[in-house]
Design a protein around this motif. Structure first.
Motif, short mmCIF file in Angstrom:
data_model
loop_
_atom_site.label_atom_id
_atom_site.label_comp_id
_atom_site.label_asym_id
_atom_site.label_seq_id
_atom_site.Cartn_x
_atom_site.Cartn_y
_atom_site.Cartn_z
N ARG A 59 0.86 -1.20 0.00
CA ARG A 59 0.00 0.00 0.00
C ARG A 59 0.89 1.24 0.00
O ARG A 59 1.60 1.51 0.98
N VAL A 60 0.90 1.97 -1.10
CA VAL A 60 1.81 3.09 -1.30
C VAL A 60 1.02 4.36 -1.61
O VAL A 60 0.02 4.32 -2.34
N GLU A 61 1.46 5.48 -1.04
CA GLU A 61 0.87 6.78 -1.32
C GLU A 61 1.93 7.69 -1.93
O GLU A 61 3.09 7.67 -1.51
N CYS A 62 1.55 8.50 -2.93
CA CYS A 62 2.48 9.39 -3.62
C CYS A 62 1.96 10.82 -3.61
O CYS A 62 0.75 11.06 -3.63
N ASP A 63 2.90 11.75 -3.60
CA ASP A 63 2.53 13.17 -3.64
C ASP A 63 3.73 13.97 -4.12
O ASP A 63 4.84 13.45 -4.22
N THR A 122 8.41 -5.66 -4.89
CA THR A 122 8.38 -7.08 -5.25
C THR A 122 6.97 -7.64 -5.43
O THR A 122 6.82 -8.76 -5.91
N SER A 123 5.95 -6.89 -5.04
CA SER A 123 4.60 -7.45 -5.07
C SER A 123 3.61 -6.43 -5.62
O SER A 123 3.91 -5.24 -5.74
N ARG A 124 2.44 -6.91 -5.96
CA ARG A 124 1.36 -6.05 -6.42
C ARG A 124 0.96 -5.10 -5.28
O ARG A 124 0.93 -5.51 -4.12
N GLY A 126 1.62 -1.25 -15.91
CA GLY A 126 0.66 -1.96 -16.74
C GLY A 126 -0.65 -2.18 -16.00
O GLY A 126 -1.17 -1.28 -15.34
N SER A 127 -1.15 -3.40 -16.07
CA SER A 127 -2.40 -3.72 -15.37
C SER A 127 -2.14 -4.37 -14.01
O SER A 127 -3.08 -4.71 -13.29
N ASP A 128 -0.87 -4.52 -13.65
CA ASP A 128 -0.50 -5.22 -12.41
C ASP A 128 -0.48 -4.25 -11.23
O ASP A 128 0.53 -4.11 -10.53
N ILE A 129 -1.59 -3.57 -10.99
CA ILE A 129 -1.67 -2.59 -9.91
C ILE A 129 -3.13 -2.27 -9.62
O ILE A 129 -3.99 -2.36 -10.50
N ASP A 130 -3.39 -1.93 -8.37
CA ASP A 130 -4.70 -1.41 -7.97
C ASP A 130 -4.50 0.08 -7.67
O ASP A 130 -3.88 0.43 -6.66
#
Length: 295
Positions: A62-66, A130-132, A152-156
């Motif tokens: 679970r990552v947040e960006c700003d 290393t993971s989705r 790509g599509s490998d993310i939520d």
């Protein structure tokens, strides 16, 4: 060549990451401003190399960006009329990605707020995981193609868009305070992000920590960066100190330990050892030979 002892260099670095300006450090410690600047460059280079090599294969989910704004030498609108403005003068944006669980800064990028910088930032983030993951950003449109191209599509992936109201009247509050946030809108962009986890709260709190911990980010002062290279060096030092040295009050450990990147609690003297490890080995002097004097 004379070199400051470890204790003095540790003190200088501690003052840097606690928000002291370069010249105030020079006055308090009793060394020249050139000495402080030289140490910043050495620390920045050592920390950038350590982050690049060490922050890899992180299992964040679970990552947040700003992005956080600052400027170098002069603001964009004043660069044209500034005297002897160096390369890199103007607005500078720092893009950060934080692991919402361990609070570790996984990736950072310094540049403008364009799609090009967004792409570099997202590809760097991807290469460290290393993971989705579930990713949340603000509504900046540059993220859309950058996230898709990198993952790509490998993310939520979801965007959290804040809705701001207008501050009425020409008052000091309008000039120096942000507009009032009247609501938020969560938009699922890719995959199946969990709505309850769509948030940018941690990365926005990290932005405040950055402004408190680096004089260069403090508003309405003369502590802003004069050279973009030194701006980068300060960021590299700050992020390694934050990840590996500073104990998070809630986690009771450093973010690097919480993320499983490190199992050791470091201190600022350790950063000095990173600098010394990169220093070239001193050459041994040969035996003194007395020159003969001929008549």
């Amino acid at each position: 060549m004379n070199k400051l002892d470890t204790k003095t260099r540790t003190m200088i670095l501690n003052m840097m990451v606690e928000g002291s300006s370069m010249r105030s450090i020079s006055r308090v410690v009793g060394v020249s401003i050139n000495t402080v600047t030289k140490l910043l460059v050495e620390a920045g280079e050592a920390c950038a190399a350590y982050h690049e090599e060490t922050v890899r294969n992180v299992g964040a989910t679970r990552v947040e960006c700003d992005e956080i704004w600052s400027f170098c030498y002069a603001k964009d609108k004043n660069v044209k009329t500034a005297k002897a403005a160096p390369d890199g003068a103007g607005d500078v944006w720092t893009w950060t990605a934080i692991d919402a669980d361990s609070k570790m800064i996984l990736s950072y990028e310094v540049g403008d707020r364009s799609a090009t910088t967004a792409h570099e930032f997202m590809f760097d983030l991807r290469d460290r995981l290393t993971s989705r993951l579930q990713l949340t950003t603000d509504g900046h449109k540059a993220y859309l193609s950058a996230v898709e191209d990198a993952f790509g599509s490998d993310i939520d992936y979801a965007m959290l868009v804040k809705i701001y109201g207008e501050t009425s009247g020409k008052t000091a509050e309008r000039k120096y305070s942000p507009a009032e946030c009247t609501g938020i809108k969560k938009e699922a962009i890719m995959g199946q992000p969990v709505e309850e986890l769509v948030s940018t709260s941690y990365v926005e709190r990290q932005n405040l920590t950055m402004r408190m911990g680096m004089r260069r980010f403090t508003r309405l002062t003369n502590g802003f960066s004069k050279k973009v290279e030194n701006h980068l060096h300060m960021l590299s030092l700050y992020f390694v100190h934050y990840n590996f040295v500073r104990i998070h009050k809630t986690l009771k450990m450093t973010p690097a330990m919480a993320a499983g990147v490190s199992d050791t609690l470091r201190d600022t003297a350790w950063i000095v050892s990173l600098i010394d490890a990169r220093a070239p080995a001193s050459k041994k002097r040969g035996p003194y030979k007395k020159k003969s004097i001929s008549n």
